[in-house]
Design a protein around this motif. Structure first.
Motif, PDB file in Angstrom:
ATOM      1  N   LEU A 191       7.001 -55.234 -18.608  1.00 23.32           N
ATOM      2  CA  LEU A 191       6.364 -56.338 -19.329  1.00 23.32           C
ATOM      3  C   LEU A 191       6.100 -56.008 -20.785  1.00 23.32           C
TER       4      LEU A 191
ATOM      5  N   THR B  44       7.572 -58.128 -23.619  1.00 21.40           N
ATOM      6  CA  THR B  44       6.986 -59.360 -24.164  1.00 21.40           C
ATOM      7  C   THR B  44       6.544 -59.172 -25.610  1.00 21.40           C
ATOM      8  N   SER B  45       6.387 -57.916 -26.003  1.00 17.89           N
ATOM      9  CA  SER B  45       6.067 -57.593 -27.396  1.00 17.89           C
ATOM     10  C   SER B  45       7.179 -56.683 -27.918  1.00 17.89           C
TER      11      SER B  45
END
Length: 633
Positions: free
Chosen positions: A581, A584-585
């Motif tokens: 995850l 996501t950045s």
């Protein structure tokens, strides 16, 4: 008449060798009568066996006379049940067959690089077909194989099927436009042959056990499903579009086919049917077989394949002249520890004893998902090592370019030739002179040399007229192109490529110029995919190991402490998956990917799982709930 002692009879490889027969029975032979006729054993009439048959039949527990009659009927049925030969360990033929599996996997892994989502799907698809074909053979071998001429011929045909996979592997690109049907036709044919041979083997088994009525229906269903699968594989060849080529122009029409989905569905369906039949009709189940050892051996082979991949990566690094500093050494140590920790997490939870007829088959089938995850994580680990090495070498190449460029701004070079030669010497010593054998860098080197020529001319023109912005632009583009060629060659020397569908270089009149930022973006995109599937597969590997360990837990170890340990491993597996995850950045992901903590993160989490599996409670707690419950945790 006293019952003959029965059970699963194990045959070791040290038994006396006898002349091979054309066909051999998979049943245990009791003795040979005077007239030469062979009599087969039946299972011992024990309380456990009688009760198992009674539980599977309807009876009235309140009717004593009826119960006595049913006991007599069940006793007769038990005498009719066959007793198959069982091997305490894998036979030499099975081990030899495993060598073909690992040879296929090693060859395909070395030829097919995972550089985009399509190649990732193709890799998983090929491994799935290879594994399911291997499993189909193993389901027969562990239960019914008997050494004879027929079985050796059948096994030779199965070896040929595995060679067929090696033929198809290099051209394996399912879903992509193609003008050649050969690879699809070959694969459909070898899959059909594999199932036809299996159907023949099951048919011979049925012939020898035909007097045991309880085996006729399940074996007939297995034979029928195998034949249907073979016919479906064969029909796929006829359903493929016809090749249309223009002989005058030498051009063939390209098409896209989804035929590979049919192979996946058929292979998975026949495994489900075969395992389902053996679960429902226990008479042909895997009880007493060496299926546990068979799966553990294949797991060991796949872990060994991971070691081969990592060692190949290290050899490529050595050939490129990379220095083994603390960064690189840490990555290699982490990769080796990851493989060793996976080995411990799997084999420390291995239970050799029988843990349930249906559970054993579920346990074996779950290895399909585990093995896919292991193959991906081990393949990805080698890529991540290469990525770290590539980043280190790119930084050093960039430093050399910036050093020469900085000197040019201070007037250190009287003309363009000196400027270009200084850059050439710097990069030649570090990069071009260290290209390993087998790497074709001729086109990149040609572009490199022509770009330096343009760079020298542009630099001379700039010295003549410093206000000429065109010369400044040409110098910038030349330096950009030269560095792009160096970076591309650097990755090529490490056997790292980007998809062929990547955008082409921007063409200027009569010359090609490359955008370094665009090139780096291609490699970053490729390794973002590697980053995602490595952490996902690592987390799912932990999860499936915990599930497999849970299924195989013997009753004596089914207590809260073991459940907590397995649940902790599952939670850690989810945590490893959730690391993805970070994408996501993009800035955070890029920062993490440029660090040296990707492989050590996986290594530390795996090590924590090993600690969870082996930690024991303090001595003062062992007496709680009974000392015997804590023993052997």
């Amino acid at each position: 008449m006293l019952p003959v002692k029965m059970g699963n009879t194990y045959h070791h490889h040290s038994e006396e060798k006898k002349p091979l027969k054309w066909f051999a029975s998979p049943l245990v032979e009791d003795h040979v009568k005077d007239d030469g006729e062979k009599e087969h054993q039946s299972p011992a009439i024990t309380r456990e066996n009688t009760q198992s048959v009674l539980d599977s039949e309807f009876h009235d527990p309140n009717a004593e006379a009826g119960l006595q009659l049913e006991v007599e009927v069940c006793t007769q049925e038990l005498r009719d049940m066959p007793s198959f030969k069982r091997h305490a360990e894998a036979t030499n033929q099975e081990l030899f067959f495993d060598l073909f599996f690992v040879a296929n996997l090693t060859t395909f892994t070395s030829l097919k690089e995972i550089n985009d989502s399509a190649s990732l799907r193709a890799y998983v698809g090929f491994f799935a077909l290879l594994w399911l074909t291997w499993y189909s053979n193993s389901l027969y071998d562990v239960r019914f194989t008997a050494d004879c001429i027929f079985e050796r011929i059948a096994k030779a045909l199965h070896f040929g099927v595995m060679v067929g996979f090696a033929v198809v592997g290099p051209a394996w690109e399912p879903g992509k436009p193609t003008s050649s049907l050969q690879k699809y036709q070959v694969l459909s044919f070898i899959l059909m042959v594999s199932r036809l041979v299996l159907a023949a083997q099951y048919s011979v088994t049925l012939f020898f056990v035909r007097k045991h009525k309880r085996t006729v229906l399940p074996l007939s269903l297995v034979i029928g499903s195998t034949l249907i699968a073979a016919l479906m594989y064969g029909s796929i060849t006829g359903a493929l579009p016809k090749e249309t080529c223009n002989l005058e122009l030498g051009v063939c029409k390209q098409f896209t086919t989804k035929v590979h989905y049919a192979w996946y569905i058929i292979s998975a369906a026949e495994i489900v049917i075969t395992v389902g039949i053996s679960c429902y009709w226990r008479v042909i189940s895997f009880k007493g077989t060496h299926i546990v050892q068979r799966m553990s051996l294949l797991t060991l082979i796949i872990l060994g394949e991971g070691i081969i991949v990592v060692c190949k990566a290290i050899s490529k690094i050595v050939k490129n002249g990379s220095q083994f500093d603390t960064q690189l050494t840490g990555q290699i140590v982490s990769s080796v520890l990851i493989i060793y920790l996976l080995y411990m997490l799997y084999f420390d939870r291995m239970h050799e004893e029988h843990f349930g007829t249906i559970k054993q088959q579920v346990w074996a089938s779950l290895h399909f998902f585990l093995h896919i995850m292991l193959v991906l994580v081990l393949q990805g680990v080698s890529y991540l090592i290469m990525w770290v090495v590539a980043l280190i070498r790119m930084d050093r190449v960039d430093e050399k370019f910036r050093e020469i460029e900085g000197l040019s701004l201070t007037g250190a070079y009287a003309n363009g030739t000196l400027f270009a030669d200084a850059l050439r010497r710097k990069i030649d010593v570090y990069l071009w002179n260290t290209i390993p054998k087998g790497v074709d860098a001729s086109k990149a080197l040609e572009t490199w040399n022509s770009t330096l020529t343009v760079l020298a001319q542009s630099f001379d023109n700039h010295l003549t007229d410093e206000q000429n912005l065109t010369t400044v632009d040409m110098i910038t583009k030349s330096l950009n192109t030269a560095e792009s060629m160096a970076i591309q060659t650097l990755f090529d020397s490490l056997s790292i490529s980007v998809p062929k569908t990547a955008p082409k270089a921007v063409e200027e009149p009569k010359r090609k110029f490359f955008d370094k930022a665009a090139l780096l973006q291609k490699y970053e995109t490729r390794f973002e995919l590697v980053f995602d599937y490595v952490f996902l597969s690592a987390g799912l590997a932990l999860t499936f190991m915990a599930i497999i360990a849970f299924v195989s837990l013997p009753p004596i170890k089914r207590h809260l402490r073991q459940y907590v340990r397995l649940l902790t491993i599952v939670l850690i597996g989810f945590a490893v998956c959730l690391i993805c995850l970070i994408n996501t950045s993009k800035p955070s992901q890029k920062h993490y990917m440029e660090s040296n903590w990707m492989l050590p993160t996986i290594c530390l989490l795996f090590f924590f799982c090993v600690l969870v599996s082996h930690l024991r409670p303090p001595a003062r707690w062992r007496g709680i709930g009974g000392h015997h419950k804590w023993h052997g945790a």
